[in-house]
Scaffold this active site. Structure first.
Site, PDB file in Angstrom:
ATOM      1  N   GLU A  47       3.144  10.625  15.252  1.00 55.28           N
ATOM      2  CA  GLU A  47       1.887   9.975  15.673  1.00 55.28           C
ATOM      3  C   GLU A  47       1.174   9.419  14.438  1.00 55.28           C
ATOM      4  O   GLU A  47       1.198  10.048  13.375  1.00 55.28           O
ATOM      5  CB  GLU A  47       1.003  11.053  16.333  1.00 55.28           C
ATOM      6  CG  GLU A  47      -0.410  10.630  16.660  1.00 55.28           C
ATOM      7  CD  GLU A  47      -1.323  11.814  17.029  1.00 55.28           C
ATOM      8  OE1 GLU A  47      -1.180  12.919  16.439  1.00 55.28           O
ATOM      9  OE2 GLU A  47      -2.182  11.623  17.907  1.00 55.28           O
ATOM     10  N   ASN A 110      -4.611   4.971  20.442  1.00 54.69           N
ATOM     11  CA  ASN A 110      -3.626   5.727  19.678  1.00 54.69           C
ATOM     12  C   ASN A 110      -2.285   5.435  20.365  1.00 54.69           C
ATOM     13  O   ASN A 110      -2.051   5.884  21.483  1.00 54.69           O
ATOM     14  CB  ASN A 110      -3.986   7.218  19.731  1.00 54.69           C
ATOM     15  CG  ASN A 110      -3.139   8.061  18.815  1.00 54.69           C
ATOM     16  OD1 ASN A 110      -2.044   7.667  18.435  1.00 54.69           O
ATOM     17  ND2 ASN A 110      -3.631   9.241  18.483  1.00 54.69           N
ATOM     18  N   LYS A 127      -1.847   6.771  24.075  1.00 64.44           N
ATOM     19  CA  LYS A 127      -2.150   8.201  24.302  1.00 64.44           C
ATOM     20  C   LYS A 127      -3.217   8.376  25.381  1.00 64.44           C
ATOM     21  O   LYS A 127      -4.276   7.740  25.325  1.00 64.44           O
ATOM     22  CB  LYS A 127      -2.612   8.809  22.979  1.00 64.44           C
ATOM     23  CG  LYS A 127      -2.892  10.301  22.996  1.00 64.44           C
ATOM     24  CD  LYS A 127      -3.200  10.763  21.569  1.00 64.44           C
ATOM     25  CE  LYS A 127      -3.427  12.250  21.441  1.00 64.44           C
ATOM     26  NZ  LYS A 127      -3.635  12.652  20.029  1.00 64.44           N
ATOM     27  N   GLU A 145     -10.960  12.482  17.269  1.00 62.04           N
ATOM     28  CA  GLU A 145     -10.189  11.427  17.954  1.00 62.04           C
ATOM     29  C   GLU A 145     -10.997  10.727  19.039  1.00 62.04           C
ATOM     30  O   GLU A 145     -10.852   9.523  19.247  1.00 62.04           O
ATOM     31  CB  GLU A 145      -8.916  12.023  18.574  1.00 62.04           C
ATOM     32  CG  GLU A 145      -7.771  12.081  17.598  1.00 62.04           C
ATOM     33  CD  GLU A 145      -6.453  12.288  18.325  1.00 62.04           C
ATOM     34  OE1 GLU A 145      -6.030  11.390  19.051  1.00 62.04           O
ATOM     35  OE2 GLU A 145      -5.871  13.365  18.151  1.00 62.04           O
ATOM     36  N   CYS A 171       1.256  13.536  20.833  1.00 64.46           N
ATOM     37  CA  CYS A 171       0.623  14.783  20.408  1.00 64.46           C
ATOM     38  C   CYS A 171       0.039  15.593  21.564  1.00 64.46           C
ATOM     39  O   CYS A 171       0.771  16.227  22.287  1.00 64.46           O
ATOM     40  CB  CYS A 171      -0.424  14.514  19.332  1.00 64.46           C
ATOM     41  SG  CYS A 171      -0.871  16.033  18.481  1.00 64.46           S
ATOM     42  N   ASN A 196       0.213  15.212  15.166  1.00 66.96           N
ATOM     43  CA  ASN A 196      -0.525  15.706  13.988  1.00 66.96           C
ATOM     44  C   ASN A 196      -1.286  16.918  14.494  1.00 66.96           C
ATOM     45  O   ASN A 196      -2.317  16.772  15.155  1.00 66.96           O
ATOM     46  CB  ASN A 196      -1.562  14.682  13.504  1.00 66.96           C
ATOM     47  CG  ASN A 196      -0.962  13.513  12.748  1.00 66.96           C
ATOM     48  OD1 ASN A 196      -0.968  13.464  11.525  1.00 66.96           O
ATOM     49  ND2 ASN A 196      -0.465  12.532  13.493  1.00 66.96           N
TER      50      ASN A 196
HETATM   51  N1  CDV Z   1      -3.431  14.837  17.267  1.00 71.84           N
HETATM   52  C1  CDV Z   1      -3.612  15.722  18.267  1.00 71.84           C
HETATM   53  O1  CDV Z   1      -3.636  15.351  19.448  1.00 71.84           O
HETATM   54  N2  CDV Z   1      -3.800  17.034  17.906  1.00 71.84           N
HETATM   55  C2  CDV Z   1      -4.077  18.072  18.857  1.00 71.84           C
HETATM   56  C3  CDV Z   1      -4.927  19.175  18.270  1.00 71.84           C
HETATM   57  C4  CDV Z   1      -6.261  18.685  17.822  1.00 71.84           C
HETATM   58  C5  CDV Z   1      -5.149  20.299  19.291  1.00 71.84           C
HETATM   59  C6  CDV Z   1      -2.808  18.701  19.404  1.00 71.84           C
HETATM   60  O2  CDV Z   1      -2.716  18.863  20.626  1.00 71.84           O
HETATM   61  O3  CDV Z   1      -1.925  19.070  18.624  1.00 71.84           O
END
Ligand code: CDV
Length: 311
Positions: A47, A110, A127, A145, A171, A196
């Site tokens: 990501e 994103n 996303k 975010e 993510c 991330n």
């Molecule tokens: N980049 C993300 O979406 N990170 C989230 C954290 C913040 C919980 C994740 O689900 O890994």
């Protein structure tokens, strides 16, 4: 009969705040060349793979915010990656921050794309589950975010690429069963998902010690329950003072982890995925048409009258 897709999870170590797109693209190309030595069909990057994870900072200046985003793809900085992919005959999946103009209105998403072996973008995903907050909180670290990204407006599409049915998640999407099931219902065979995932931010809803477990649990459950392969790829390591998990992995439709990075740096792991394993599960235990019974599930809220908890 087996049907193989050789994939690479191309994990990135930290990217510094002042690291240029050109420098990052050089790292991505190095990883792609390593994957090419393994005879890989497709390389999966994390990501927001072109920059540091900027949503950890509260940036107010609009021009500065825009500087973390890509207005077009490919662009001058990323063209060498597309060129190298075409030269090597390798497809790739790339996450980045996207500015999209729609009817004269600017949107920030994103985003992730699938690029085929000819260097053409043939799939895009934005996303859906945007975690974190709009405003700075009184805690050790921020995850802003929601300040920077709108909720994706494309649903969870699947694309036919590399002779497979490919889906994408980004993510936080991986933690939600709906993500997997919506693609599962479209017959997905392999899901590409960059992440991330920080630890030490002071979140109350997760325990840092369990973060790697929840990462693995999400991929394994999503794959098994939807009879799909997945390639989960981290941006890992200590980035600008904040720690992020690694654990980039390739997971089979059985739910088994078949490859996993063991560093928190730039690293490639490869697996030759037999897509017929996905069909085996789809034909049998997860034959949705035969065994799934959505018309009998009911809505718990309707039955009990209970309101879901706030938040
Ligand atoms: N980049 C993300 O979406 N990170 C989230 C954290 C913040 C919980 C994740 O689900 O890994």
């Amino acid at each position: 009969m087996s049907r193989n897709l050789k994939v690479a999870a191309a994990q990135l170590g930290p990217i510094a705040r002042n690291e240029s797109r050109q420098a990052v693209v050089k790292r991505l190309i190095d990883l792609m060349r390593e994957a090419a030595d393994w005879g890989v069909d497709v390389v999966v990057y994390p990501e927001l793979a072109l920059t540091t994870f900027f949503p950890r900072w509260a940036i107010e200046d609009e021009d500065e915010i825009d500087s973390w985003f890509e207005i077009e793809m490919p662009n001058a900085a990323t063209q060498p990656l597309f060129d190298e992919a075409k030269r090597l005959g390798i497809g790739f999946h790339l996450g980045y921050a996207e500015i999209a103009w729609q009817d004269g209105v600017k949107h920030r998403f994103n985003t992730a794309i699938i690029v085929d072996k000819a260097g053409e973008i043939i799939g895009k995903f934005r996303k859906i589950h945007i975690p974190g907050h709009h405003e700075v909180l009184d805690r050790p670290g921020q995850h802003l975010e929601k300040k920077y990204f709108e909720v994706g407006d494309m649903g969870f599409p699947v694309y036919r690429a590399f002779d497979a049915v490919c889906g994408m998640a980004i993510c936080n999407d991986r933690r939600w069963p709906e993500t997997w099931r919506v693609m599962g219902l479209q017959g997905v065979e392999i899901v590409f998902c960059g992440y991330n995932t920080p630890v030490g931010l002071g979140d109350t809803y997760d325990l840092d010690a369990l973060t790697p477990f929840h990462n693995q649990l999400s991929f394994q459950a999503g794959c098994y329950q939807n009879a799909t392969w997945a390639v989960g790829v981290a941006k890992a390591g200590c980035e600008e003072g904040f720690n992020m998990i690694g654990q980039s992995m390739i997971v089979a439709p059985s739910g088994e982890v078949v490859a996993m990075c063991n560093t928190i740096e730039d690293e490639v792991v490869v697996h030759n995925c037999d897509l017929s394993r996905s069909a085996d599960y789809k034909r049998d235990i997860f034959n949705f048409a035969c065994h799934r019974r959505p018309e009998h599930y009911g809505l718990i809220v309707e039955r009990t009258g209970a309101e879901p908890p706030e938040g």
